[in-house]
Design a protein around this motif. Sequence first.
Motif, PDB file in Angstrom:
ATOM      1  N   ALA A 137       0.837  -1.210   0.000  1.00 50.09           N
ATOM      2  CA  ALA A 137       0.000   0.000   0.000  1.00 50.09           C
ATOM      3  C   ALA A 137       0.867   1.254   0.000  1.00 50.09           C
ATOM      4  O   ALA A 137       2.050   1.212   0.342  1.00 50.09           O
ATOM      5  CB  ALA A 137      -0.898  -0.006   1.220  1.00 50.09           C
ATOM      6  N   CYS A 138       0.229   2.384  -0.334  1.00 48.01           N
ATOM      7  CA  CYS A 138       0.938   3.667  -0.330  1.00 48.01           C
ATOM      8  C   CYS A 138       1.411   3.979   1.081  1.00 48.01           C
ATOM      9  O   CYS A 138       0.647   3.890   2.043  1.00 48.01           O
ATOM     10  CB  CYS A 138       0.032   4.774  -0.838  1.00 48.01           C
ATOM     11  N   ARG A 139       2.664   4.388   1.196  1.00 44.59           N
ATOM     12  CA  ARG A 139       3.256   4.667   2.502  1.00 44.59           C
ATOM     13  C   ARG A 139       2.649   5.917   3.162  1.00 44.59           C
ATOM     14  O   ARG A 139       2.709   6.067   4.372  1.00 44.59           O
ATOM     15  CB  ARG A 139       4.771   4.868   2.381  1.00 44.59           C
ATOM     16  N   CYS A 140       2.078   6.807   2.362  1.00 45.92           N
ATOM     17  CA  CYS A 140       1.585   8.060   2.957  1.00 45.92           C
ATOM     18  C   CYS A 140       0.138   7.950   3.419  1.00 45.92           C
ATOM     19  O   CYS A 140      -0.251   8.580   4.389  1.00 45.92           O
ATOM     20  CB  CYS A 140       1.786   9.242   2.014  1.00 45.92           C
ATOM     21  N   CYS A 141      -0.692   7.142   2.747  1.00 42.96           N
ATOM     22  CA  CYS A 141      -2.130   7.178   3.032  1.00 42.96           C
ATOM     23  C   CYS A 141      -2.763   5.791   3.168  1.00 42.96           C
ATOM     24  O   CYS A 141      -3.934   5.683   3.530  1.00 42.96           O
ATOM     25  CB  CYS A 141      -2.848   7.946   1.922  1.00 42.96           C
ATOM     26  N   GLY A 142      -2.014   4.742   2.868  1.00 41.00           N
ATOM     27  CA  GLY A 142      -2.539   3.391   2.995  1.00 41.00           C
ATOM     28  C   GLY A 142      -3.436   2.934   1.860  1.00 41.00           C
ATOM     29  O   GLY A 142      -3.916   1.798   1.869  1.00 41.00           O
ATOM     30  N   ARG A 185       1.874   3.761  -5.062  1.00 41.11           N
ATOM     31  CA  ARG A 185       1.966   5.132  -4.545  1.00 41.11           C
ATOM     32  C   ARG A 185       0.810   5.946  -5.109  1.00 41.11           C
ATOM     33  O   ARG A 185       0.579   5.928  -6.325  1.00 41.11           O
ATOM     34  CB  ARG A 185       3.258   5.819  -4.985  1.00 41.11           C
ATOM     35  N   CYS A 186       0.135   6.666  -4.222  1.00 36.17           N
ATOM     36  CA  CYS A 186      -0.901   7.589  -4.701  1.00 36.17           C
ATOM     37  C   CYS A 186      -0.228   8.761  -5.425  1.00 36.17           C
ATOM     38  O   CYS A 186       0.985   8.962  -5.317  1.00 36.17           O
ATOM     39  CB  CYS A 186      -1.770   8.081  -3.548  1.00 36.17           C
ATOM     40  N   LEU A 187      -1.010   9.528  -6.142  1.00 41.69           N
ATOM     41  CA  LEU A 187      -0.449  10.615  -6.957  1.00 41.69           C
ATOM     42  C   LEU A 187       0.238  11.670  -6.100  1.00 41.69           C
ATOM     43  O   LEU A 187       1.265  12.223  -6.489  1.00 41.69           O
ATOM     44  CB  LEU A 187      -1.550  11.248  -7.806  1.00 41.69           C
ATOM     45  N   VAL A 188      -0.332  11.938  -4.922  1.00 43.72           N
ATOM     46  CA  VAL A 188       0.255  12.952  -4.033  1.00 43.72           C
ATOM     47  C   VAL A 188       1.638  12.513  -3.565  1.00 43.72           C
ATOM     48  O   VAL A 188       2.617  13.262  -3.656  1.00 43.72           O
ATOM     49  CB  VAL A 188      -0.662  13.197  -2.808  1.00 43.72           C
ATOM     50  N   HIS A 189       1.699  11.284  -3.086  1.00 39.99           N
ATOM     51  CA  HIS A 189       2.979  10.749  -2.602  1.00 39.99           C
ATOM     52  C   HIS A 189       3.996  10.686  -3.742  1.00 39.99           C
ATOM     53  O   HIS A 189       5.160  11.050  -3.576  1.00 39.99           O
ATOM     54  CB  HIS A 189       2.743   9.367  -1.996  1.00 39.99           C
ATOM     55  N   ASN A 190       3.526  10.244  -4.896  1.00 34.33           N
ATOM     56  CA  ASN A 190       4.422  10.127  -6.047  1.00 34.33           C
ATOM     57  C   ASN A 190       4.984  11.479  -6.454  1.00 34.33           C
ATOM     58  O   ASN A 190       6.176  11.613  -6.730  1.00 34.33           O
ATOM     59  CB  ASN A 190       3.668   9.488  -7.211  1.00 34.33           C
TER      60      ASN A 190
HETATM   61 ZN    ZN Z   1      -0.625   8.107  -0.469  1.00 32.37          ZN
END
Ligand code: ZN
Length: 125
Positions: A13-18, A48-53
């Motif tokens: 999962a994305c590390r920033c938001c799950g 990775r979600c777009l924000v994290h990416n």
């Molecule tokens: Zn994220």
Amino acid sequence: MFQNDYFTESELACRCCGKNYFKEETLKRLIRVRKRFAKPMIINSGYRCLVHNARLNATMTHATGQAVDVQVALGRAYRLIQIAQEEGFTGIGVKQKGQFKSRFLHLDDLEPILSERTRPTIWSY
Ligand SMILES: [Zn+2]
Ligand SMILES: [Zn+2]
């Protein structure tokens, strides 16, 4: 993401938001690689979600849910590249400098049309 014996939801999962939009076909490919590798695979980054990416200033490969970064070095890295290619991963990024814990392989199975680079390809980072 479907339950399996090798990779957990939180690993991929994305590390920033799950959020986890890891692609099923890529996960199946990753499991095939993991079975043949027959050693633990430490996942440093999956979906990775777009924000994290954007925050990482990275290309879009992880935001497609078709890429992982694995912490691996030396002979195991050599072996993992070989198996990953044989199982159809078409994008291989190699980071093998410095301390072992900061050595990685990026693996993705992007189709040429979805990638910013052509596939198959290999690069260092
Ligand atoms: Zn994220
Ligand atoms: Zn990567």
